[in-house]
Design a protein around this motif. Structure first.
Motif, PDB file in Angstrom:
ATOM      1  N   GLY A 180      30.401  15.801  29.130  1.00  0.00           N
ATOM      2  CA  GLY A 180      31.679  16.651  28.971  1.00  0.00           C
ATOM      3  C   GLY A 180      32.283  16.716  27.529  1.00  0.00           C
ATOM      4  N   ILE A 181      32.990  17.558  27.408  1.00  0.00           N
ATOM      5  CA  ILE A 181      33.551  18.156  25.947  1.00  0.00           C
ATOM      6  C   ILE A 181      34.829  17.626  26.052  1.00  0.00           C
ATOM      7  CG2 ILE A 181      34.147  20.023  24.782  1.00  0.00           C
ATOM      8  CD1 ILE A 181      32.004  21.917  26.032  1.00  0.00           C
ATOM      9  N   ASP A 182      35.351  16.474  24.926  1.00  0.00           N
ATOM     10  CA  ASP A 182      36.336  16.034  24.684  1.00  0.00           C
ATOM     11  C   ASP A 182      37.453  16.840  23.816  1.00  0.00           C
ATOM     12  OD1 ASP A 182      38.282  14.105  24.872  1.00  0.00           O
ATOM     13  OD2 ASP A 182      37.360  12.657  23.539  1.00  0.00           O
ATOM     14  N   TYR A 215      43.310  13.362  25.643  1.00  0.00           N
ATOM     15  CA  TYR A 215      42.515  13.946  26.693  1.00  0.00           C
ATOM     16  C   TYR A 215      41.423  13.066  27.085  1.00  0.00           C
ATOM     17  CZ  TYR A 215      40.281  17.754  28.998  1.00  0.00           C
ATOM     18  OH  TYR A 215      39.577  18.487  29.907  1.00  0.00           O
ATOM     19  N   GLU A 216      41.503  12.338  28.421  1.00  0.00           N
ATOM     20  CA  GLU A 216      40.266  11.489  28.633  1.00  0.00           C
ATOM     21  C   GLU A 216      39.159  12.458  29.229  1.00  0.00           C
ATOM     22  OE1 GLU A 216      39.939   8.405  28.103  1.00  0.00           O
ATOM     23  OE2 GLU A 216      41.968   7.746  27.246  1.00  0.00           O
ATOM     24  N   THR A 217      37.984  12.049  28.851  1.00  0.00           N
ATOM     25  CA  THR A 217      36.954  13.101  29.576  1.00  0.00           C
ATOM     26  C   THR A 217      36.075  12.094  30.352  1.00  0.00           C
ATOM     27  OG1 THR A 217      37.062  14.676  27.589  1.00  0.00           O
ATOM     28  CG2 THR A 217      34.988  14.375  28.761  1.00  0.00           C
ATOM     29  N   GLY A 218      35.762  10.898  29.875  1.00  0.00           N
ATOM     30  CA  GLY A 218      34.768   9.907  30.596  1.00  0.00           C
ATOM     31  C   GLY A 218      33.455  10.757  30.703  1.00  0.00           C
ATOM     32  N   GLN A 219      33.287  10.653  32.284  1.00  0.00           N
ATOM     33  CA  GLN A 219      32.023  11.426  32.690  1.00  0.00           C
ATOM     34  C   GLN A 219      32.211  12.840  33.465  1.00  0.00           C
ATOM     35  OE1 GLN A 219      30.251   8.353  35.116  1.00  0.00           O
ATOM     36  NE2 GLN A 219      28.952   7.627  33.617  1.00  0.00           N
ATOM     37  N   ALA A 220      33.428  13.270  33.357  1.00  0.00           N
ATOM     38  CA  ALA A 220      33.784  14.405  33.921  1.00  0.00           C
ATOM     39  C   ALA A 220      33.515  15.581  32.730  1.00  0.00           C
ATOM     40  CB  ALA A 220      35.490  14.468  33.965  1.00  0.00           C
ATOM     41  N   ARG A 221      33.680  16.847  33.333  1.00  0.00           N
ATOM     42  CA  ARG A 221      33.471  17.955  32.446  1.00  0.00           C
ATOM     43  C   ARG A 221      34.183  17.970  31.209  1.00  0.00           C
ATOM     44  NH1 ARG A 221      28.947  17.842  32.215  1.00  0.00           N
ATOM     45  NH2 ARG A 221      29.692  15.496  32.733  1.00  0.00           N
ATOM     46  N   GLY A 222      35.467  17.538  31.154  1.00  0.00           N
ATOM     47  CA  GLY A 222      36.355  17.921  30.128  1.00  0.00           C
ATOM     48  C   GLY A 222      36.706  19.337  29.989  1.00  0.00           C
ATOM     49  N   ASP A 223      36.410  19.796  28.953  1.00  0.00           N
ATOM     50  CA  ASP A 223      36.817  21.202  28.436  1.00  0.00           C
ATOM     51  C   ASP A 223      36.001  22.080  28.318  1.00  0.00           C
ATOM     52  OD1 ASP A 223      38.223  23.460  27.779  1.00  0.00           O
ATOM     53  OD2 ASP A 223      38.448  22.699  25.476  1.00  0.00           O
ATOM     54  N   PRO A 372      39.679  15.082  39.022  1.00  0.00           N
ATOM     55  CA  PRO A 372      38.674  16.210  39.379  1.00  0.00           C
ATOM     56  C   PRO A 372      38.242  17.288  38.434  1.00  0.00           C
ATOM     57  CG  PRO A 372      40.612  15.854  40.711  1.00  0.00           C
ATOM     58  CD  PRO A 372      40.986  14.952  39.362  1.00  0.00           C
ATOM     59  N   ASP A 373      37.276  17.873  38.548  1.00  0.00           N
ATOM     60  CA  ASP A 373      37.009  18.908  37.942  1.00  0.00           C
ATOM     61  C   ASP A 373      37.116  20.268  38.572  1.00  0.00           C
ATOM     62  OD1 ASP A 373      36.023  17.941  35.396  1.00  0.00           O
ATOM     63  OD2 ASP A 373      34.169  17.444  36.474  1.00  0.00           O
TER      64      ASP A 373
END
Length: 431
Positions: A180-182, A215-223, A372-373
């Motif tokens: 994911g992009i932070d 902005y928390e990204t973790g294992q999500a897709r982020g930006d 969610p993404d």
């Protein structure tokens, strides 16, 4: 901007020129909307052919007895009023050593609404042009578990690197690796990456006056992170952290770098690997991303490009997702309890095989609950490259302050992609 103009005025006053030899660049714009920080690109070979045809087809870097008139460090770009315009010459194809091949001359212009044409000149001066103040910067960060971080005068980003998956990262950090992009939100246009990597973890998440990592990204897709979408099982299969990185250009106007991801399991016996090619320009909220995929085990897969909603217990943001199929953009505008309004967005480039929208949910570690993404879907075959734009805006820096303004920015960006400026170059007196 005032500092750049004063620097340019000093430059013009001190640099002698070869004479009248210069090229005239004419840039035309078919849109009525404003196009701030429009990036103008001219092949270096075209400038060389017009101003120094003797060296146009030679490996001129090897001929010191007959040194070329046109070099990467002596081209001066001026606007119609005669003011110096910050510019950059790229050498993206270099293989190292002494074999430099210059690719492009890059500069920018702010088209006002209704402005249809702008003209510039490019000439070779007989000394080096001093470097212009940089507005983009990126680097590999081995000092922080192999992140890659990049920024311009509006926003900053990072992506987790392989060091985050090693046992040496510790049990508290290892679960947060991923592709994911932070986003880092800053209040000022100056560079903050090196400054913020000197902060401890808690200080980085607190705004002490110049911004923060909220902005928390973790294992999500982020930006704008990608994955392979299985619509039947409503599952997004994602890669591990990047394994290779390469910087190809680093300012002052344009940053170019690549990240390589090893094959990952995409379900049903399918394996996918990815190379992401990033281009960040000064003055833009959105970066160009070209992702090339290698696919085995399937004729075609669906790629999901994601924007993360921060609805989890730890984030506590008011979230307003939106999408626009006609202009092929997607956004998430969020109002954070403590840190104000913030948006992320995606815009597909023309020619990309748009396949709709979807939504993926994943339980995050550290009891963060659901994050969610929102996905924009694209069809991909083995060897295909997709091109899209991803980025973010925080109300405390730049012109975007509301969700409505962010939607308008994404719509205008889509229009700019579908109606690019036209650039013509001619030797002075021949146009």
């Amino acid at each position: 901007m005032k500092k750049i103009i004063s620097f340019a005025a000093l430059l013009l006053a001190t640099l002698p020129v070869f004479g009248a030899d210069h090229v005239v660049v004419t840039v035309t714009n078919d849109l009525d909307i404003a196009r701030p920080a429009e990036t103008i690109i001219i092949p270096f070979a075209q400038i060389l052919q017009l101003l120094d045809p003797e060296h146009a087809n030679a490996q001129y870097w090897q001929n010191r007895a007959n040194y070329p008139k046109v070099r990467f460090d002596n081209l001066l770009v001026k606007d119609a009023a005669g003011n110096a315009v910050p510019s950059q010459v790229t050498n993206l194809d270099t293989k190292g050593g002494r074999n430099y091949i210059y690719n492009e001359v890059i500069f920018q212009h702010d088209f006002a609404a209704g402005e249809k044409k702008a003209t510039f000149t490019i000439e070779a001066v007989d000394t080096q042009v001093p470097p212009y103040p940089a507005k983009v910067f990126g680097r590999f960060v081995p000092d922080r578990l192999d992140d890659f971080a990049w920024e311009n005068d509006l926003i900053a980003h990072r992506i987790y690197g392989p060091g985050l998956e090693l046992p040496s990262a510790g049990p508290d950090l290892m679960p947060f690796g991923g592709s994911g992009i932070d986003v880092w939100s800053k209040r000022f246009p100056y560079f903050i990456i090196n400054r913020w990597y000197g902060k401890d973890h808690n200080a980085l998440h607190t705004d002490t006056g110049e911004g923060l990592d909220m902005y928390e990204t973790g294992q999500a897709r982020g930006d704008g992170g990608t994955g392979v979408w299985d619509d039947q099982n409503k599952t997004l299969y994602v890669s591990h952290d990047f394994r290779t990185q390469k910087v190809m250009a680093n300012g002052p106007i344009r940053l170019v770098f690549e990240l390589g991801y090893e094959p990952w399991d995409a379900g049903n016996g399918v394996k996918v690997s990815e190379t992401k090619h990033f281009t960040m320009d000064a003055g833009h909220y959105l970066d160009e991303i070209e992702s090339t995929f290698t696919v085995t085990g399937a004729d075609e897969v669906t790629i999901g490009i994601g924007l993360t909603e921060h609805t989890s217990r730890s984030d506590n943001a008011q979230v307003m997702p939106a999408n626009n199929e006609q202009n092929q953009w997607e956004s998430v505008w969020e109002i954070y309890r403590a840190n104000g309004q913030f948006g992320t967005g995606l815009v597909l480039a023309p020619g990309t095989k748009f396949a709709g929208f979807a939504r993926s949910q994943k339980n995050e570690p550290a009891s963060n609950g659901l994050r969610p993404d929102d996905l924009m879907l694209v069809k991909v075959k083995n060897g295909d490259t997709i091109r899209y734009y991803a980025g973010a805006a925080w109300e405390n820096l730049g012109s975007v302050k509301t969700g409505e303004q962010w939607s308008a920015y994404l719509t205008a960006w889509s229009q700019r992609l579908r109606s690019p400026v036209k650039v013509s170059v001619a030797l002075a007196g021949a146009q």
